[in-house]
Design an enzyme around this catalytic site. Sequence first.
Site, PDB file in Angstrom:
ATOM      1  N   HIS A  72      36.879  36.035  36.234  1.00 32.12           N
ATOM      2  CA  HIS A  72      35.713  35.547  36.973  1.00 32.12           C
ATOM      3  C   HIS A  72      35.005  36.726  37.634  1.00 32.12           C
ATOM      4  O   HIS A  72      35.625  37.508  38.359  1.00 32.12           O
ATOM      5  CB  HIS A  72      36.140  34.532  38.035  1.00 32.12           C
ATOM      6  CG  HIS A  72      36.386  33.166  37.485  1.00 32.12           C
ATOM      7  ND1 HIS A  72      36.420  32.038  38.283  1.00 32.12           N
ATOM      8  CD2 HIS A  72      36.606  32.738  36.223  1.00 32.12           C
ATOM      9  CE1 HIS A  72      36.660  30.971  37.517  1.00 32.12           C
ATOM     10  NE2 HIS A  72      36.786  31.382  36.275  1.00 32.12           N
ATOM     11  N   TYR A 200      33.264  27.071  46.955  1.00 33.58           N
ATOM     12  CA  TYR A 200      33.738  26.763  48.303  1.00 33.58           C
ATOM     13  C   TYR A 200      32.612  26.035  49.035  1.00 33.58           C
ATOM     14  O   TYR A 200      31.485  26.536  49.094  1.00 33.58           O
ATOM     15  CB  TYR A 200      34.106  28.031  49.062  1.00 33.58           C
ATOM     16  CG  TYR A 200      35.330  28.750  48.542  1.00 33.58           C
ATOM     17  CD1 TYR A 200      36.555  28.628  49.191  1.00 33.58           C
ATOM     18  CD2 TYR A 200      35.259  29.566  47.411  1.00 33.58           C
ATOM     19  CE1 TYR A 200      37.679  29.288  48.724  1.00 33.58           C
ATOM     20  CE2 TYR A 200      36.380  30.232  46.939  1.00 33.58           C
ATOM     21  CZ  TYR A 200      37.592  30.092  47.604  1.00 33.58           C
ATOM     22  OH  TYR A 200      38.710  30.749  47.132  1.00 33.58           O
ATOM     23  N   PRO A 292      45.096  28.987  52.436  1.00 34.93           N
ATOM     24  CA  PRO A 292      44.717  29.256  51.048  1.00 34.93           C
ATOM     25  C   PRO A 292      43.231  29.537  50.841  1.00 34.93           C
ATOM     26  O   PRO A 292      42.822  29.843  49.719  1.00 34.93           O
ATOM     27  CB  PRO A 292      45.123  27.969  50.322  1.00 34.93           C
ATOM     28  CG  PRO A 292      45.090  26.906  51.377  1.00 34.93           C
ATOM     29  CD  PRO A 292      45.512  27.590  52.650  1.00 34.93           C
ATOM     30  N   LYS A 296      44.931  34.324  48.966  1.00 37.95           N
ATOM     31  CA  LYS A 296      45.694  35.543  49.201  1.00 37.95           C
ATOM     32  C   LYS A 296      47.218  35.375  49.145  1.00 37.95           C
ATOM     33  O   LYS A 296      47.936  36.385  49.133  1.00 37.95           O
ATOM     34  CB  LYS A 296      45.329  36.132  50.575  1.00 37.95           C
ATOM     35  CG  LYS A 296      43.891  36.595  50.689  1.00 37.95           C
ATOM     36  CD  LYS A 296      43.577  37.652  49.656  1.00 37.95           C
ATOM     37  CE  LYS A 296      42.101  37.975  49.586  1.00 37.95           C
ATOM     38  NZ  LYS A 296      41.729  38.617  48.326  1.00 37.95           N
ATOM     39  N   TYR A 383      37.718  39.614  48.721  1.00 31.92           N
ATOM     40  CA  TYR A 383      38.083  38.532  47.801  1.00 31.92           C
ATOM     41  C   TYR A 383      38.764  39.078  46.547  1.00 31.92           C
ATOM     42  O   TYR A 383      39.750  38.524  46.079  1.00 31.92           O
ATOM     43  CB  TYR A 383      36.845  37.722  47.417  1.00 31.92           C
ATOM     44  CG  TYR A 383      37.189  36.387  46.781  1.00 31.92           C
ATOM     45  CD1 TYR A 383      37.450  35.267  47.569  1.00 31.92           C
ATOM     46  CD2 TYR A 383      37.263  36.242  45.406  1.00 31.92           C
ATOM     47  CE1 TYR A 383      37.777  34.051  47.010  1.00 31.92           C
ATOM     48  CE2 TYR A 383      37.588  35.031  44.814  1.00 31.92           C
ATOM     49  CZ  TYR A 383      37.842  33.933  45.630  1.00 31.92           C
ATOM     50  OH  TYR A 383      38.170  32.733  45.059  1.00 31.92           O
TER      51      TYR A 383
END
Length: 391
Positions: A72, A200, A292, A296, A383
Site C-alpha cells: 500500500h 480511518y 491498534p 504498531k 505510519y
Amino acid sequence: MKTQVAIVGAGPSGLLLGQLLAKSGIANIVIEQRSGDYVLGRIRAGVLEQTTVDLLREAGVASRMDAEGLPHDGVELCFGGQRHRIDLHGLTGKQVMVYGQTEVTRDLMAARTAAGLPTVYEADEVAVHGFDSAHPSVTYLKDGVRHEVQADFIAGCDGFHGVCRASVPAGAITQHEKVYPFGWLGVLADVPPVSDELIYVHHDRGFALCSQRSKVRSRYYVQCSLDDKVEHWSDDAFWNELRARLPADTAANLVTGPSIEKSIAPLRSFVAEPLRFGRLMLVGDAGHIVPPTGAKGLNLAASDVGYLWQALQGFYAGRAGEIDHYSQRALARIWKAERFSWWMTSLMHRFPENGTFGHKMQIAEMEYLFSSRAAMTALAENYVGLPLVST
C-alpha cells in the site's frame, strides 16, 4: 536440555526471533503454553512496516508474503464526511504491506518445522528461574513429565499476560499505562474491501476503520462502549452501524456478508521499563501494548526482535557489551510508536467527556494536517515505521 536462548512464547515475535537466531548459528528452543492451532486461531493485525518486512525477508520466510501480500502506497483519513489521502510513498519513499499476522505466524511455523528447530507446544506450568544469574533456566510440564531447559538467555515473548514479566520482582520494573474509555468491535468477513487502501474514519457516532487482509477478505471496526457485548451485535446491526459512519459514496460500495469472526478489543497504552532483567529480555507484548489505531503492535514486536537479535549476535561474537543496550535502544523506538498511536487514537475517536472544546481541537488538528505537507509527512513517516537505529 541445554541451549543458548530459551524463547518463551510461539507467537510471531518468538518464532521470528528463533528463525533469525538459527540463521546466525545461535541455538534456541521455543516453549509455548498453547497449542499451535490456538496460536494460529488468534486474529490480529495485518499492516506491516518496511522494517518488519525486511526482517521477515532476512529470516527467509517472506516468499508467500511477497507473492500474496498487498503493498500500500497510501492511507486515507475521513473527517466531516470527506476522505483525504496521505501519500505514504510520495512523502517518504516507503510503503506498508498488508499481510495478516496469522499468515506471518503460519509462515514462521512452517519454516521452523522445515528446519527441524525444537518447539514445545502445550507446555504447562511454564516458569523462568535464575535470570539474575549467569545460568537461567525454564521449566515446564509436558505430558505429565517435568522438563528443564538451561540457557544463556531467556527471551520473554509470551505476551501481556505471560509468565516472564510477572516473574520480575515488583521493585525492579516500572509500568506506565493508559486505558481508553472505549473498545473496538471488529468483524472479519470474506468480502472484497470497500477501498484499495485503509480508511480511518472520525465520525460523531464514533470511530470506524475499513481494513483488509486480502483482496477477498476484509476487516472492519467500529468504536464501541467498554460495556458492550459481542452477542448484542448481529451481523446486520454491525453493517448498518458501519454504513452510518462512512461517507455516502463509500457506504454505497460496501459489500457485506456473514462474519467469520467477531470480537471486542479494549484499547490501552502500556510500557514496562526496563526490558532487561539480568539474562531475561522482554519482547513484544510482554513489555508494551499500543492501541491498534496506528498499526504498531506487531511491528513494535518485530523491532524488539531486530534489536535483540543484533545484541545476541554481538554477544556470541565476543562483543558482550552489546546486550547491555537492548532495553535502551528498544524503548527509544517503543516510546515514539506509543506517542504516534496515542496521537492517532486521540485524533480519530469520539471522546464525549472532552466536550465541545475537545471536539473543536480535533477539527483544528485535522484541518491543519490536510493543509500542511510537513504535518502529512510526519504522519506518513510514523505510519510506515521509523527506522531501527543501527549498532
